[in-house]
Design an enzyme around this catalytic site. Structure first.
Site, mmCIF file in Angstrom:
data_model
loop_
_atom_site.group_PDB
_atom_site.id
_atom_site.type_symbol
_atom_site.label_atom_id
_atom_site.label_comp_id
_atom_site.label_asym_id
_atom_site.label_seq_id
_atom_site.Cartn_x
_atom_site.Cartn_y
_atom_site.Cartn_z
ATOM 1 N N CYS A 1 -1.433 -1.961 -9.454
ATOM 2 C CA CYS A 1 -1.710 -3.091 -10.351
ATOM 3 C C CYS A 1 -1.512 -4.417 -9.639
ATOM 4 O O CYS A 1 -0.839 -4.502 -8.620
ATOM 5 C CB CYS A 1 -0.772 -3.070 -11.554
ATOM 6 S SG CYS A 1 -0.788 -1.531 -12.455
ATOM 7 N N GLY B 1 -6.559 -3.345 -8.796
ATOM 8 C CA GLY B 1 -6.818 -2.585 -10.002
ATOM 9 C C GLY B 1 -8.152 -2.967 -10.592
ATOM 10 O O GLY B 1 -8.403 -4.143 -10.833
ATOM 11 N N ASN C 1 3.859 -4.268 -12.447
ATOM 12 C CA ASN C 1 3.314 -3.596 -11.262
ATOM 13 C C ASN C 1 4.413 -2.737 -10.671
ATOM 14 O O ASN C 1 5.490 -3.241 -10.369
ATOM 15 C CB ASN C 1 2.832 -4.632 -10.239
ATOM 16 C CG ASN C 1 2.355 -4.005 -8.926
ATOM 17 O OD1 ASN C 1 2.439 -4.615 -7.884
ATOM 18 N ND2 ASN C 1 1.837 -2.796 -8.986
ATOM 19 N N GLY C 2 4.119 -1.460 -10.485
ATOM 20 C CA GLY C 2 5.123 -0.522 -9.958
ATOM 21 C C GLY C 2 5.181 0.701 -10.844
ATOM 22 O O GLY C 2 4.442 0.804 -11.812
ATOM 23 N N CYS D 1 7.217 -1.611 0.188
ATOM 24 C CA CYS D 1 6.240 -0.535 0.396
ATOM 25 C C CYS D 1 5.435 -0.776 1.676
ATOM 26 O O CYS D 1 4.691 -1.753 1.785
ATOM 27 C CB CYS D 1 5.298 -0.481 -0.800
ATOM 28 S SG CYS D 1 3.885 0.586 -0.541
ATOM 29 N N TYR E 1 -2.677 -0.466 3.764
ATOM 30 C CA TYR E 1 -3.947 -0.353 3.037
ATOM 31 C C TYR E 1 -4.098 -1.307 1.866
ATOM 32 O O TYR E 1 -5.163 -1.883 1.656
ATOM 33 C CB TYR E 1 -4.090 1.091 2.520
ATOM 34 C CG TYR E 1 -5.228 1.265 1.546
ATOM 35 C CD1 TYR E 1 -6.535 1.422 1.995
ATOM 36 C CD2 TYR E 1 -4.995 1.242 0.165
ATOM 37 C CE1 TYR E 1 -7.583 1.548 1.102
ATOM 38 C CE2 TYR E 1 -6.043 1.379 -0.736
ATOM 39 C CZ TYR E 1 -7.337 1.532 -0.262
ATOM 40 O OH TYR E 1 -8.363 1.651 -1.142
ATOM 41 N N CYS F 1 3.239 8.993 -3.284
ATOM 42 C CA CYS F 1 4.026 7.815 -3.666
ATOM 43 C C CYS F 1 4.358 7.909 -5.148
ATOM 44 O O CYS F 1 3.488 8.165 -5.968
ATOM 45 C CB CYS F 1 3.237 6.538 -3.407
ATOM 46 S SG CYS F 1 4.152 5.069 -3.918
ATOM 47 N N CYS G 1 10.133 1.104 2.591
ATOM 48 C CA CYS G 1 9.997 2.493 2.139
ATOM 49 C C CYS G 1 8.846 3.092 2.928
ATOM 50 O O CYS G 1 7.742 2.558 2.921
ATOM 51 C CB CYS G 1 9.682 2.540 0.643
ATOM 52 S SG CYS G 1 9.196 4.199 0.082
ATOM 53 N N CYS H 1 5.972 7.992 2.179
ATOM 54 C CA CYS H 1 4.680 8.678 2.339
ATOM 55 C C CYS H 1 4.525 9.254 3.736
ATOM 56 O O CYS H 1 3.695 10.138 3.957
ATOM 57 C CB CYS H 1 3.531 7.742 1.984
ATOM 58 S SG CYS H 1 3.627 6.107 2.739
HETATM 59 P P1 AMP Z 1 -9.571 10.713 2.102
HETATM 60 O O1 AMP Z 1 -10.970 11.106 2.141
HETATM 61 O O2 AMP Z 1 -8.927 11.239 0.834
HETATM 62 O O3 AMP Z 1 -8.789 11.087 3.299
HETATM 63 O O4 AMP Z 1 -9.501 9.127 1.946
HETATM 64 C C1 AMP Z 1 -9.278 8.311 3.050
HETATM 65 C C2 AMP Z 1 -9.693 6.905 2.733
HETATM 66 O O5 AMP Z 1 -9.027 6.478 1.545
HETATM 67 C C3 AMP Z 1 -9.343 5.918 3.823
HETATM 68 O O6 AMP Z 1 -10.497 5.235 4.205
HETATM 69 C C4 AMP Z 1 -8.338 4.976 3.204
HETATM 70 O O7 AMP Z 1 -8.623 3.625 3.535
HETATM 71 C C5 AMP Z 1 -8.525 5.172 1.727
HETATM 72 N N1 AMP Z 1 -7.271 5.110 0.968
HETATM 73 C C6 AMP Z 1 -6.032 5.350 1.365
HETATM 74 N N2 AMP Z 1 -5.148 5.176 0.367
HETATM 75 C C7 AMP Z 1 -5.863 4.830 -0.719
HETATM 76 C C8 AMP Z 1 -5.548 4.496 -2.070
HETATM 77 N N3 AMP Z 1 -4.287 4.511 -2.492
HETATM 78 N N4 AMP Z 1 -6.546 4.167 -2.893
HETATM 79 C C9 AMP Z 1 -7.815 4.153 -2.486
HETATM 80 N N5 AMP Z 1 -8.193 4.459 -1.215
HETATM 81 C C10 AMP Z 1 -7.233 4.793 -0.340
#
Ligand code: AMP
Length: 480
Positions: A23, A49, A123-124, A257, A263, A405, A455, A458
């Site tokens: 969020c 979000g 948020n959290g 985090c 990311y 997470c 943290c 992950c």
């Molecule tokens: P995957 O195909 O599941 O391995 O997704 C990898 C991709 O998801 C990478 O390009 C990351 O940038 C992206 N990614 C990582 N964490 C998240 C997240 N929490 N929400 C959306 N995308 C994510």
């Protein structure tokens, strides 16, 4: 914010969580255009979000609320913004799964209790929300939503005393987890951050008005100056007399985090003690190039998340950088799509290789993380088969994601995290890359200032905020 939902295999008194929560929050006090600024702030925080958003304003006499499913720009028409008068406002962007995609879960939550109306934006994730909700329901509380954030509202209502701050503090002492909170009543804006400082939250100023928000990119859009971060455990009370800071919750150990840097936050933001996200990501890329060099002709990012790290990788290795994959910006993040089939399709509609650049080349592809591995597999295949690359070397600017997470980043269960069940060589084979390397945890520690204050659960399964009465495995079962 995390959500609780009923399921046929759990009794209603024992609801379980849906972890896909991320969020963005924004609040402003003492500005003639409070709602308009909040709208702009939420617009800048849209990446945090995309499923729903809301704004609650106050003119000093009463609260006004407008919220809906959808994107900020679609929700807040001029007409709707006009229905949000006043000189203070808070807003919230919400990200969730299909199961919880209901308007009742969109924030701010507005409620009336003994001391008057109150609006809350969170948020959290609260890790003991199931227990708290169960106790509250036993005491007669009736919940309107399946959101864990509503637990906080009930706790404030159940707390004793005529002092709203004291009630909020009492309530938050019972809460365990991550919370960057904005609370609005008719006359004041209150901001509180959990004692670990998990999610970012900062204070800014524009035209003599105070602004509190998740990331500095929201300050930039409205020309607000950054003042400082809200401290872990700190409560800021902003009213017509100015701003007061209260040490509301004892902070023993910070646990910012790390995934915000990797990311989640926008690269132009400055978070966790005014560190620029883009700079950190570039440093991750440089570190990765030192740790996992490979002879190649071209470095390309997976846009947009891999761009800063790919630039860093290119700078450090001296290998030419270019955009070998073009992203369609009008498609939502593929990760959001709830169904596997859509996600697979999503990669193709989102990214297209530039054949002219890739043909016959040995290509290094840089991304920030691998979650399930499905996107990476599609991308590698696309670069090789459609783009015509001779070799594809995948470099990931974070360590293997092995733990879900529970504090507010959207991650699947441990079983679905490919790195929790597979060796790196197995992942390489799965994604069909010629080579695969992740950055080390040591590398992260080297780059991130005060890395002990983060943290990294992950990546190392070391969860800084404990789970009440449940083993991690049980909790994860509940999360499924
Ligand atoms: P995957 O195909 O599941 O391995 O997704 C990898 C991709 O998801 C990478 O390009 C990351 O940038 C992206 N990614 C990582 N964490 C998240 C997240 N929490 N929400 C959306 N995308 C994510």
């Amino acid at each position: 914010m995390r959500f609780l939902k009923s399921s046929s295999c759990h009794t209603p008194a024992n609801p379980f969580y849906d972890v896909r929560e991320e969020c963005g929050i924004f609040g402003v006090f003492n500005h003639a255009e409070a709602s308009n600024l909040t709208y702009l702030g939420l617009y800048a925080l849209q990446h945090r979000g995309q499923e729903g958003a809301g704004i609650c304003s106050s003119d000093g006499r009463q609260l006004y609320i407008e919220k809906s499913m959808g994107l900020v720009a679609d929700i807040f028409t001029e007409k709707r913004l006009k229905r949000l008068p006043g000189y203070m406002a808070i807003g919230h962007n919400r990200y969730s799964t299909a199961g919880s995609s209901v308007l009742k879960n969109v924030q701010p939550i507005v409620a009336n209790f003994a001391l008057g109306p109150l609006a809350l934006a969170h948020n959290g994730n609260i890790v003991n929300a199931v227990e708290l909700r169960r106790d509250l329901e036993e005491q007669g509380a009736i919940f309107q939503s399946t959101s864990d954030s509503e637990v906080i509202v009930h706790l404030i209502a159940h707390a004793k005393g005529n002092d709203p701050y004291e009630r909020i503090i009492q309530a938050l002492h019972k809460v365990s987890g991550a919370f960057s909170l904005l609370i609005l009543n008719e006359k004041e804006l209150i901001a509180v951050r959990d004692p670990y400082g998990v999610r970012p939250m900062c204070l800014g100023e524009v035209d003599g008005a105070y602004v509190v928000t998740s990331e500095t990119c929201a300050l930039d859009l409205i020309n607000a100056a950054y003042i400082r971060d809200i401290e872990p455990g700190e409560m800021l009370i902003i009213d017509e007399n100015g701003m007061r800071s209260v040490k509301a919750l004892t902070s023993c150990k910070k646990a910012h985090c790390i995934f915000e840097f990797i990311y989640f936050s926008r690269p132009d933001s400055y978070i966790f003690g005014y560190q620029n996200v883009n700079e950190i990501r570039k440093e991750f890329g440089r570190q990765l190039a030192r740790e996992a060099p490979v002879d190649a002709d071209l470095v390309i990012p997976v846009p947009d998340s891999g761009v800063p790290a790919a630039i860093g990788f290119s700078e450090e290795s001296g290998i030419h950088f270019d955009f070998g994959l073009i992203r369609n910006h009008y498609v939502g993040r593929t990760f959001i799509e709830p169904k596997q089939s859509i996600r697979h399709f999503g990669v193709k509609i989102k990214l297209n290789p530039v054949k002219k650049l890739l043909e016959g080349k040995r290509v290094i592809v840089v991304d920030d993380s691998i979650v399930r591995g499905t996107t990476s597999k599609k991308i590698v295949k696309m670069i090789r088969e459609v783009g015509g690359a001779r070799e594809v070397h995948l470099r990931i600017s974070s360590p293997p994601t092995i733990g879900p997470c529970f504090y507010g980043i959207d991650t699947p269960t441990r079983q679905e995290l490919i790195a929790s069940t597979h060796l790196i060589e197995e992942i390489r084979k799965f994604v069909t890359a010629d080579s695969l390397a992740y950055m080390s945890i040591e590398g992260i520690k080297r780059i991130v200032p005060d890395s002990g204050n983060f943290c990294r659960a992950c990546f190392d399964n070391d969860y800084p905020i404990g789970f009440p009465g449940e083993h991690l495995e049980q909790l994860e079962f509940m999360f499924r």
